[in-house]
Enzyme design. Structure first.
Site, short mmCIF file in Angstrom:
data_model
loop_
_atom_site.label_atom_id
_atom_site.label_comp_id
_atom_site.label_asym_id
_atom_site.label_seq_id
_atom_site.Cartn_x
_atom_site.Cartn_y
_atom_site.Cartn_z
N LYS A 57 1.07 -1.22 0.01
CA LYS A 57 0.10 -0.02 0.13
C LYS A 57 1.06 1.09 0.01
O LYS A 57 2.03 1.37 0.65
CB LYS A 57 -1.02 0.07 1.20
CG LYS A 57 -1.81 1.40 1.46
CD LYS A 57 -2.90 1.25 2.09
CE LYS A 57 -2.58 1.56 3.73
NZ LYS A 57 -3.97 1.75 4.48
C1 R5P Z 1 -3.62 5.18 8.51
O1 R5P Z 1 -2.86 5.02 9.34
C2 R5P Z 1 -3.96 4.07 7.76
O2 R5P Z 1 -2.72 3.57 7.18
C3 R5P Z 1 -4.73 4.01 6.56
O3 R5P Z 1 -5.31 2.66 6.49
C4 R5P Z 1 -4.45 4.62 5.20
O4 R5P Z 1 -3.73 6.07 5.55
C5 R5P Z 1 -5.47 4.80 4.39
O5 R5P Z 1 -6.72 5.52 4.69
P1 R5P Z 1 -6.70 6.95 4.24
O6 R5P Z 1 -7.40 6.63 2.91
O7 R5P Z 1 -7.72 7.78 4.99
O8 R5P Z 1 -5.48 7.40 3.90
#
Ligand code: R5P
Length: 311
Positions: free
Chosen positions: A205
């Site tokens: 990710k």
């Molecule tokens: C944050 O700490 C996490 O890794 C989230 O899963 C990630 O940032 C994805 O969420 P968002 O789309 O809100 O950035």
């Protein structure tokens, strides 16, 4: 030893050559065990090869962040429109019914909270594999901090999770965390995503950025993008559209899906509960249309408006 030349960018990513799949719909993972491929097939839809993960793990470092003050209210309406639930075990156990058929990607580390200046240090294993199995995890998520003081420790956690995951057929999502002192550019994400894949993460990710095509091409396993801070819906859909067009295999999105209401920092007038859920649902649905149905960002935004106004 490889050249110690700093972080340079390669030149030839062969963008005209499609990645090899070797008979399995998830890039780079055709040689995994049967159980791991079965779990990966629950995460990445065989029909599109892509996934919409709903990320609601923010509380593990941020506490009750805006939009996620009430997990028990926000998450449940979104479930029909996403493929995977990405969260901590505490959030899943307390706020999602065990009767759900959605695969779970569970946070496997604890990390420093937002109260710390340097969030890259102080993390550790946060989930025993036995408990992951008890919860029927389809994947584990491990945060890493490439280029920050905590890099080595976080890679150690990633490697140990991959070892455990290989033993039990559970893939690991390596998460690229960007510290305050690091620049979010293609050069950095090329480095970080590749490092995580090379250490064994079956999925990575990261954030979307310019030259994303090179990043996706150079990563031997699927990349999903985090959504990041709340954007206007059309901009969030454009980001998802570009990412998928340029090689991402989906999104792991949170704030741009669940922060749709004025109370949560979104821009909508939401008079009642039904309308509140409609706003949440419509963005999740529109993202799914980009990720799975080949909608352009424009088409998806029109679908978003139509679904929201119809509800
Ligand atoms: C944050 O700490 C996490 O890794 C989230 O899963 C990630 O940032 C994805 O969420 P968002 O789309 O809100 O950035």
């Amino acid at each position: 030893m490889a050249d110690n030349v700093g972080n340079t960018m390669g030149k030839d990513y062969h963008l005209d050559v499609a990645p090899r799949f070797d008979g399995f719909h998830v890039k780079g993972l055709s040689h995994c065990s049967w159980g791991m491929k079965n779990r990966l097939s629950r995460i990445f839809r065989p029909s599109s090869g892509n996934t919409v993960m709903l990320a609601f793990d923010h509380g593990y470092i941020m506490g009750s962040t805006s939009g996620l003050e009430r997990l028990d209210i926000v998450i449940e309406p979104l479930l029909p429109f996403v493929d995977v639930l990405m969260a901590t075990r505490g959030a899943l156990r307390s706020c999602v019914s065990p009767s759900t058929d959605k695969p779970l990607c569970i946070r496997a580390t604890h990390d420093a909270s937002v109260l710390h200046e340097d969030m890259s240090v102080g993390g550790g294993a946060g989930l025993d594999m036995e408990d992951a199995l008890r919860m029927n995890a389809s994947a584990l998520a491990v945060q890493t901090f490439i280029g920050a003081p905590g890099e080595g420790d976080s890679l150690e956690l990633l490697c140990r999770a991959v070892d455990q995951g290989e033993r039990y057929g559970i893939p690991v999502l390596g998460v690229v965390a960007v510290g305050k002192q690091l620049v979010r550019n293609a050069r950095y994400f090329l480095l970080a995503t590749r490092i995580l894949a090379e250490h064994g993460a079956q999925m990575v990710k990261t954030y979307y950025c310019g030259d994303f095509e090179e990043i996706a091409a150079a990563c031997p396993v699927p990349i999903v993008i985090a959504g990041g801070k709340k954007l206007p819906e059309d901009e969030a859909l454009t980001m998802a559209y570009r990412a998928v067009r340029e090689g991402a295999r989906g999104v792991d999105m949170g704030r741009n899906i669940f922060r749709g209401t004025p109370a949560a920092g979104g821009g909508h007038e939401v008079p009642d509960r039904e309308a509140y859920e409609a706003v949440l649902d419509s963005m999740a649905m529109a993202v799914g249309k980009v990720v799975h149905e080949g909608f352009t960002d424009r088409e998806a935004y029109e679908a978003f408006l139509e679904i929201k106004n119809r509800s």
